[in-house]
Design a protein around this motif. Structure first.
Motif, PDB file in Angstrom:
ATOM      1  N   SER A 191       0.833  -1.301  -0.047  1.00 49.30           N
ATOM      2  CA  SER A 191       0.028   0.078   0.053  1.00 49.30           C
ATOM      3  C   SER A 191       0.944   1.271   0.007  1.00 49.30           C
ATOM      4  O   SER A 191       0.416   2.409  -0.121  1.00 49.30           O
ATOM      5  CB  SER A 191      -0.887   0.133   1.234  1.00 49.30           C
ATOM      6  OG  SER A 191      -0.175  -0.118   2.368  1.00 49.30           O
ATOM      7  N   LEU A 194       1.680   4.659  -3.537  1.00 47.15           N
ATOM      8  CA  LEU A 194       0.377   4.654  -4.632  1.00 47.15           C
ATOM      9  C   LEU A 194       0.706   5.186  -5.787  1.00 47.15           C
ATOM     10  O   LEU A 194       0.350   4.535  -6.689  1.00 47.15           O
ATOM     11  CB  LEU A 194      -0.781   5.175  -3.766  1.00 47.15           C
ATOM     12  CG  LEU A 194      -1.525   4.365  -2.875  1.00 47.15           C
ATOM     13  CD1 LEU A 194      -2.662   5.052  -2.268  1.00 47.15           C
ATOM     14  CD2 LEU A 194      -2.023   3.089  -3.168  1.00 47.15           C
ATOM     15  N   ASN A 619      26.590  10.636   9.790  1.00 46.93           N
ATOM     16  CA  ASN A 619      25.008  11.199   9.914  1.00 46.93           C
ATOM     17  C   ASN A 619      25.073  12.020  11.498  1.00 46.93           C
ATOM     18  O   ASN A 619      25.072  11.245  12.284  1.00 46.93           O
ATOM     19  CB  ASN A 619      24.270  10.064   9.663  1.00 46.93           C
ATOM     20  CG  ASN A 619      22.744  10.408  10.115  1.00 46.93           C
ATOM     21  OD1 ASN A 619      22.323  11.696  10.331  1.00 46.93           O
ATOM     22  ND2 ASN A 619      21.933   9.634  10.311  1.00 46.93           N
ATOM     23  N   SER A 621      22.680  13.630  12.587  1.00 42.56           N
ATOM     24  CA  SER A 621      21.286  13.843  13.310  1.00 42.56           C
ATOM     25  C   SER A 621      20.665  12.522  13.086  1.00 42.56           C
ATOM     26  O   SER A 621      19.818  12.506  12.554  1.00 42.56           O
ATOM     27  CB  SER A 621      20.584  14.972  12.700  1.00 42.56           C
ATOM     28  OG  SER A 621      20.450  14.743  11.528  1.00 42.56           O
ATOM     29  N   PRO A 622      21.243  11.546  13.844  1.00 45.54           N
ATOM     30  CA  PRO A 622      20.234  10.163  13.685  1.00 45.54           C
ATOM     31  C   PRO A 622      19.182  10.289  14.611  1.00 45.54           C
ATOM     32  O   PRO A 622      19.051  10.962  15.673  1.00 45.54           O
ATOM     33  CB  PRO A 622      21.613   9.265  14.316  1.00 45.54           C
ATOM     34  CG  PRO A 622      22.385  10.056  15.414  1.00 45.54           C
ATOM     35  CD  PRO A 622      22.349  11.497  14.828  1.00 45.54           C
ATOM     36  N   TYR A 623      18.092   9.122  14.503  1.00 47.84           N
ATOM     37  CA  TYR A 623      17.073   9.141  15.247  1.00 47.84           C
ATOM     38  C   TYR A 623      17.706   8.551  16.761  1.00 47.84           C
ATOM     39  O   TYR A 623      18.261   7.542  16.809  1.00 47.84           O
ATOM     40  CB  TYR A 623      16.041   8.373  14.739  1.00 47.84           C
ATOM     41  CG  TYR A 623      15.624   8.968  13.671  1.00 47.84           C
ATOM     42  CD1 TYR A 623      14.622   9.983  13.681  1.00 47.84           C
ATOM     43  CD2 TYR A 623      15.886   8.517  12.316  1.00 47.84           C
ATOM     44  CE1 TYR A 623      13.888  10.615  12.628  1.00 47.84           C
ATOM     45  CE2 TYR A 623      15.350   9.423  11.204  1.00 47.84           C
ATOM     46  CZ  TYR A 623      14.204  10.307  11.342  1.00 47.84           C
ATOM     47  OH  TYR A 623      13.680  10.634  10.401  1.00 47.84           O
ATOM     48  N   VAL A 626      15.220   7.726  24.361  1.00 47.90           N
ATOM     49  CA  VAL A 626      15.550   7.265  25.715  1.00 47.90           C
ATOM     50  C   VAL A 626      15.463   5.870  25.876  1.00 47.90           C
ATOM     51  O   VAL A 626      14.354   5.115  25.525  1.00 47.90           O
ATOM     52  CB  VAL A 626      14.867   8.200  26.798  1.00 47.90           C
ATOM     53  CG1 VAL A 626      15.297   9.652  26.460  1.00 47.90           C
ATOM     54  CG2 VAL A 626      13.424   8.258  26.695  1.00 47.90           C
ATOM     55  N   MET A 629      12.018   4.252  26.913  1.00 48.84           N
ATOM     56  CA  MET A 629      10.746   4.226  26.054  1.00 48.84           C
ATOM     57  C   MET A 629      10.237   2.703  25.581  1.00 48.84           C
ATOM     58  O   MET A 629      11.079   1.627  25.874  1.00 48.84           O
ATOM     59  CB  MET A 629      11.287   4.730  24.586  1.00 48.84           C
ATOM     60  CG  MET A 629       9.985   4.780  23.441  1.00 48.84           C
ATOM     61  SD  MET A 629      10.480   5.528  21.947  1.00 48.84           S
ATOM     62  CE  MET A 629      10.241   7.164  22.336  1.00 48.84           C
ATOM     63  N   SER A 630       9.056   2.582  25.871  1.00 47.37           N
ATOM     64  CA  SER A 630       8.436   1.103  25.691  1.00 47.37           C
ATOM     65  C   SER A 630       8.663   0.587  24.096  1.00 47.37           C
ATOM     66  O   SER A 630       9.033   1.335  23.005  1.00 47.37           O
ATOM     67  CB  SER A 630       6.743   1.115  25.809  1.00 47.37           C
ATOM     68  OG  SER A 630       6.513   1.126  24.460  1.00 47.37           O
ATOM     69  N   LYS A 633       6.408   1.429  21.307  1.00 46.14           N
ATOM     70  CA  LYS A 633       6.500   2.847  20.742  1.00 46.14           C
ATOM     71  C   LYS A 633       7.705   2.796  19.835  1.00 46.14           C
ATOM     72  O   LYS A 633       7.581   3.383  18.999  1.00 46.14           O
ATOM     73  CB  LYS A 633       6.433   3.748  21.878  1.00 46.14           C
ATOM     74  CG  LYS A 633       6.397   5.266  21.635  1.00 46.14           C
ATOM     75  CD  LYS A 633       6.361   5.951  22.866  1.00 46.14           C
ATOM     76  CE  LYS A 633       6.262   7.554  22.449  1.00 46.14           C
ATOM     77  NZ  LYS A 633       6.290   8.307  23.748  1.00 46.14           N
ATOM     78  N   ILE A 636       7.113   1.238  16.444  1.00 47.76           N
ATOM     79  CA  ILE A 636       6.326   2.246  15.563  1.00 47.76           C
ATOM     80  C   ILE A 636       7.020   3.157  14.843  1.00 47.76           C
ATOM     81  O   ILE A 636       7.011   3.329  13.597  1.00 47.76           O
ATOM     82  CB  ILE A 636       5.185   2.844  16.115  1.00 47.76           C
ATOM     83  CG1 ILE A 636       4.180   2.035  16.805  1.00 47.76           C
ATOM     84  CG2 ILE A 636       4.531   4.096  15.622  1.00 47.76           C
ATOM     85  CD1 ILE A 636       3.289   2.709  17.606  1.00 47.76           C
ATOM     86  N   LEU A 637       8.186   3.728  15.572  1.00 49.84           N
ATOM     87  CA  LEU A 637       9.048   4.631  14.993  1.00 49.84           C
ATOM     88  C   LEU A 637      10.094   3.721  13.991  1.00 49.84           C
ATOM     89  O   LEU A 637      10.180   4.423  12.785  1.00 49.84           O
ATOM     90  CB  LEU A 637       9.865   5.132  16.273  1.00 49.84           C
ATOM     91  CG  LEU A 637      11.101   6.102  15.657  1.00 49.84           C
ATOM     92  CD1 LEU A 637      10.583   7.298  15.121  1.00 49.84           C
ATOM     93  CD2 LEU A 637      12.189   6.374  16.808  1.00 49.84           C
ATOM     94  N   GLU A 640       7.670   2.876  10.863  1.00 51.18           N
ATOM     95  CA  GLU A 640       7.101   4.093  10.216  1.00 51.18           C
ATOM     96  C   GLU A 640       7.938   4.984   9.373  1.00 51.18           C
ATOM     97  O   GLU A 640       7.773   5.448   8.174  1.00 51.18           O
ATOM     98  CB  GLU A 640       6.263   4.917  10.992  1.00 51.18           C
ATOM     99  CG  GLU A 640       4.910   4.395  11.592  1.00 51.18           C
ATOM    100  CD  GLU A 640       3.807   3.843  10.655  1.00 51.18           C
ATOM    101  OE1 GLU A 640       3.631   4.279   9.588  1.00 51.18           O
ATOM    102  OE2 GLU A 640       3.143   2.804  11.074  1.00 51.18           O
ATOM    103  N   VAL A 641       9.068   5.011   9.884  1.00 50.81           N
ATOM    104  CA  VAL A 641      10.282   6.122   9.372  1.00 50.81           C
ATOM    105  C   VAL A 641      10.863   5.125   8.487  1.00 50.81           C
ATOM    106  O   VAL A 641      12.006   5.680   7.655  1.00 50.81           O
ATOM    107  CB  VAL A 641      10.812   6.872  10.491  1.00 50.81           C
ATOM    108  CG1 VAL A 641      11.920   7.836   9.893  1.00 50.81           C
ATOM    109  CG2 VAL A 641      10.025   7.495  11.420  1.00 50.81           C
ATOM    110  N   LYS A 684       8.070   0.706   5.251  1.00 43.35           N
ATOM    111  CA  LYS A 684       6.518   0.854   5.956  1.00 43.35           C
ATOM    112  C   LYS A 684       5.487   0.221   5.179  1.00 43.35           C
ATOM    113  O   LYS A 684       4.947   0.813   3.836  1.00 43.35           O
ATOM    114  CB  LYS A 684       6.306   2.446   6.144  1.00 43.35           C
ATOM    115  CG  LYS A 684       6.634   3.191   4.814  1.00 43.35           C
ATOM    116  CD  LYS A 684       6.029   4.409   4.849  1.00 43.35           C
ATOM    117  CE  LYS A 684       6.093   5.192   3.748  1.00 43.35           C
ATOM    118  NZ  LYS A 684       5.126   6.163   3.102  1.00 43.35           N
TER     119      LYS A 684
END
Lengths: 685, 685
Positions: A191, A194, A619, A621-623, A626, A629-630, A633, A636-637, A640-641, A684
């Motif tokens: 999906s 598109l 790089n 500015s990596p993601y 903390v 964090m569960s 969560k 999902i990051l 999605e990213v 994603k």
């Protein structure tokens, strides 16, 4: 059940002037060369010798074709075995296994798929076509194959993971669109993307349509007849009412149970095959040959079990026939009779599906025939999948589902208003839903196959019910196959247990740090001792007042730096001319499966004592997340990213503490255990 | 062009026994009460008085209906004006403007939409249906309306933003599915939540089908006839060849240009309307009435301009007619003749579209008629949209596009092989593509409207071309309307300039911090002086050795805490019993647009000096990025994960520095200027 040449229908201009119903209820079938032999060309009856000869030719030609497919697959490109959809899905989820999308795989997949489908094995062509489309896209993306000297400079625009992945997504969409002539279904199977996938499949639709146009003149042999809709048997109005809903629901429930049971058995058989295959290449080929002989025996033997049917007086075509086409196969029957099981078996899969889907064939098949055919297809499709040859799952699942649906329809009989053909369509939908679970794209594909939107509500109900029922038992068939093959797969949705864990619980150790200006020897040590694909870069005094996380550097880039050997004698920071020694090509993503290895780089002791300034290549500015964090969560990051690496940092509670614990590389539990393979990416979905 | 009652076709069992082509080429039309008046029921000819009377009745009834729609919209719920799709899109993108999805809006939208569509205004019903579906979903999500005492306890499962947004997404999908009887198109209009949206639209399809079944018995009046396919005029085979591609491409290019020009004009007119509307509620109603009278004059006057056509001898229905149905309207013509423009105008929009799409009506319309109708529709649909009444855009755009396509088809004439009706379908597709730009969902919606998959390649080409051409000029119509309405909207894709900026460049100031244990007075001060919706929470000594970012707390939760007044006399940290005073209801998301305001909370001076421990109520693992991250990268994070707040942290270069600069709240440039409205959320499109 032989050569799977697309069975086209006539679609000429005359068709506009004659009533549609009589025109489209029964399509013209075409059966392959092999089937002619099997169907006994010479009309001498009851001559046992003839039948034995026919069986011999049938089974030997099947065996030869299977052997050919198995040998090229086993020796040239083992990655071409099977459907290819799990491999493509794995690639799109970040697993860049060697050879999945190479030029060898492409060629073996095309040739082997033709041989396997022609050899009467119950295997499909949709999966191999998806894999083929993805291979072509991947080859375009890396500008051809350097290994075989086939490179195009002007194609090498796709230097990074994301662009290549997007290209492969579009390629796989084109594969689905071509396999089912279902452009919209192709867009929907992934999906994401598109708009670009839509563009791709639009081109597919136009090329298909243009080829059909060219072939209408009759210059394409077997491919000369046909339209854009593969199973166009429901152009008429379909009527159904509330009373028809309970049987349809039942069809969905049983289809869901059957589909998940099918997945369960398929995985079990695959595991057994894997055990045997490990013993060597000849065991693999032996299995393929065994399955081929087993299939030939079943297909040639079973029609003897069913009783002959007398030909209908109003038959729209010859009855009985012994030629390559025709729906009333004579087989062993006396004249004026036909063998209904032989009619299903000695046809192409596509013609068999079309016959099952047709609405005015209610009296053509016997209940026992339907049951035998269903059980045969169910068993054969499970045992045929795992052999070392290209083998799709879609067509077998559709055939099996259609025969199951038609069987249920015949059981219900006159209690319902729906035709047996409609039950076959819904049965195919329910079995697809129960096995593959892709509701929306399946729904659109079925619509594009049958071209009747009036069926939409029924198909939606059946898919919903069968997917829901089947989900209670196991996962979809492609995910299960991926697990068996050992491809790591990151789930779309967080599992409940992930809410109880924090990211700190799953970080992979040992933590390896680079400094902003690092000794070459240290870099080599780090690269040799861990398989991580990314490393945090730390600045310490004297380059900064206190230790600071500078960023993340990739293994591939470190290796590129080491290969260039542009080392510094003293630990000083480089200025703007840091890229002087490098071209963008040095950091471009290599072809799939071709990764430079640290072991291949030879460095002198002198060079090992020199320094590298990593700052320009990091790089910055990596993601980061903390450590508290569960996991759900963070997942999902990650999804999605589309991350490959996620830095976990502790709470900045005190300097001393943050000095020691600054960063870990996190690897999601199932996600990037593919560290042993080269760089991939998370899609994603 | 009057009451938009769904124009049903007969779909009985007999249809199976007669040839399809003759059955489906011309459908039975039904025209509304208002049109009867306009079409001159009394067959006295050339009597000026009669025509003036007819015009008076026509325009007065139109005016009355428009006035009714405008008054209820202006006085009861101004948010119900317009299409509703921009509002729903804005909501799904995080803008929770007051009243968008309230029960008042729902009722006004339904009643007003019926009145507006019946009043001969060229407005659609698809947009209002999407809005209606979303309103119903939102009301379910918040458990009914507390304001009107209509609450259901068992419905209140959706306490947070994300669940409510998902529910509204499904509701809007149901709206599209119901408006076009296009369940798959409904799923695709928002590409997220495939599975749940599929479930919703499946239910819609089944209910629709069941209602059609019930109505087949003839108990539903005008609604009694009809099938699942709205414009089922192409059941036959369509043939086209390579030579037909150039005109189709031209259609796409012109459609793209027209579509973007349409968007441009629509926005200009909307801005003018906005200026006038600002002057007061009566100006709004005055505009609506003006447009209504203008529309009536045009619709009644224009048919006089075209010449009468003589009735075809082989007409399949009465010619000329003056009743409520029929495709050959007599209007002012002598007997044996009909007025082709009147036939288009004094029909429902759906019937007009069906006539334009039909393939065997090539001789029915004149070139000049088509041009007049196209220009009229183009102008009327632009001027009708902005009035203070529910008004969709889909149907006007389809009518305009169909007449434009048919006009082009007639210009091409015998040079092409395609029928004029097919040009109308492609013209509608190109105009939709040029105006709305939603390729995949539009493609599926058009397929579901016309039920002919053979058209798919042509429709895909046209959509691709028109979208590409139109994208060169401006954005899609809904985004443009959202901008005019002042809803902030976060682009899906990063603009090139964003790559040049870092997140530090766009953080919103001034930075407001809370401490882990904060004085009530400080909290009130912070809430009163800024409109931010989230605040970083910092732990400082003595509760921690050095200042540490603890997490992020939401304005709504701070206000809930202040309302409870469970304050501490001394700054001590609470244990596990912190939630003692609170139920989950206290922190549940309130109904849309209903937010507690800090100004409403009264606190004594004594209370102002007390303390609150924020730790238990703080999100301890917020998403953070370093201040040097490029804005484009942060935007992806913001969109994909669906964030409302993103904390920007400096490089942890030294302790002293990090003490001072620890956190800023970042607000994306266009994203959350909706700080004045209550909490919303960013949708991942």
């Amino acid at each position: 059940m032989s050569e799977d040449a697309p069975p086209f229908q006539t679609q000429d201009h005359d068709s506009l002037t004659i009533p549609l119903l009589s025109h489209q209820q029964r399509s013209i079938n075409s059966t392959s060369q092999v089937a002619i032999v099997g169907a006994n060309v010479c009309p001498i009856e009851s001559l046992d010798y003839e039948y034995w000869m026919a069986f011999l030719v049938f089974s030997l030609s099947n065996l030869a074709l299977t052997l050919f497919a198995a040998i090229i697959t086993a020796f040239i490109s083992p990655a071409a075995a099977g459907s290819g959809i799990p491999e493509v899905k794995a690639y799109l989820n970040g697993v860049d296994a060697p050879g999945i999308l190479s030029i060898r795989t492409l060629i073996v997949k095309i040739v082997g798929s033709i041989a396997a489908v022609s050899s009467s094995l119950l295997v499909g062509k949709a999966g191999p076509m998806v894999h083929t489309g993805s291979c072509i896209a991947a080859l375009f993306g890396q500008g051809g194959s350097r290994r075989y000297g086939l490179t195009w400079k002007w194609l090498r625009f796709f230097k990074n993971d994301r662009d290549r992945r997007d290209l492969v997504t579009c390629g796989s969409a084109a594969g689905i669109a071509a396999a089912f002539r279902a452009p919209v279904g192709g867009v929907l199977w992934r999906s994401s993307l598109l708009w670009r996938a839509f563009f791709t499949t639009a081109v597919v639709a136009i090329v298909l349509r243009a080829l059909i146009d060219v072939c209408l003149s009759g210059k394409c042999g077997l491919f000369g007849k046909g339209g854009l809709i593969m199973f166009d048997v429901y152009s008429a109005n379909v009527s159904y009412h509330l009373a028809d809903v309970p049987p349809v629901l039942a069809l969905g429930v049983i289809g869901g149970i059957l589909g998940s049971f099918y997945n369960f058995l398929l995985v079990k058989v695959l595991k057994v095959y894997n055990l045997i295959n490990e013993k060597g290449i000849f065991y693999k080929i032996f299995i393929a040959c065994t399955i081929s002989i087993f299939t030939s025996c079943l297909l040639f033997g079973l029609p003897w079990l069913v009783s002959c049917q007398s030909c209908p007086s109003d038959a729209s075509e010859d009855c009985p026939t012994i030629g390559r086409s025709g729906n009333y196969k004579k087989f062993q029957c006396p004249s004026g009779h036909y063998n209904d099981l032989a009619s299903l078996i000695f046809n192409t899969n596509d013609d068999a599906i079309r016959n099952l889907f047709s609405k005015n064939t209610d009296t053509e098949f016997q209940l026992s025939t339907m049951l035998i055919f269903f059980v045969t297809c169910f068993i054969l499709s499970i045992f045929s999948y795992g052999i070392v040859a290209p083998a799709g799952l879609f067509v077998p699942v559709i055939v099996t589902g259609a025969s199951y649906g038609r069987f249920i329809g015949m059981l219900i009989g006159s209690w319902g208003n729906l035709s047996h053909g409609l039950y076959a369509v819904l049965g195919a939908a329910s079995f697809l839903g129960g096995s593959m679970r892709m509701t929306v794209s399946l729904c659109v594909i079925i619509l594009e196959l049958t071209n009747n939107l009036l069926l939409l509500p029924l198909i939606m109900v059946v898919l919903l019910v069968s997917k829901t029922v089947a989900d209670a038992f196991n996962g979809n068939v492609y995910d299960l196959i991926m697990k068996v093959k050992g491809f790591p797969y990151l789930e779309t949705h967080a599992e409940p247990y992930m809410r109880q864990l924090t990211v700190a619980d799953v970080v992979s150790g040992p933590l390896q740090l680079c400094h902003g200006i690092e000794k070459v020897g240290n870099i080599v040590h780090i690269l040799k001792t861990t398989m991580h694909h990314g490393f945090p870069v730390i600045d310490e005094s004297p380059h900064s007042e206190s230790p600071v996380l500078y960023g993340l550097i990739l293994r591939a880039h470190l290796i590129a730096l080491l290969k260039k050997k542009a080392f510094l004698c003293t630990p000083v920071q480089l200025g703007a001319d840091a890229f002087r020694h490098f071209s963008s090509d040095d950091f471009a993503k290599k072809g799939l499966g071709n990764v430079d290895k640290i072991e291949d780089i030879e460095l002198t002791d002198e060079e090992m004592d020199m320094f590298l300034d990593l700052h320009p290549f990091t790089n910055a500015s990596p993601y980061t997340v903390v450590e508290t964090m569960s996991l759900a969560k963070a997942l999902i990051l990650f999804r999605e990213v589309g991350l490959r690496h996620l830095l976990v940092i502790p709470k900045i509670s005190s300097i001393l503490f943050s000095l020691l614990l600054t960063n870990h590389i996190i690897q999601m539990p199932d996600a990037v255990t593919a560290e042993s393979t080269s760089g991939g990416h998370i899609d994603k979905a």
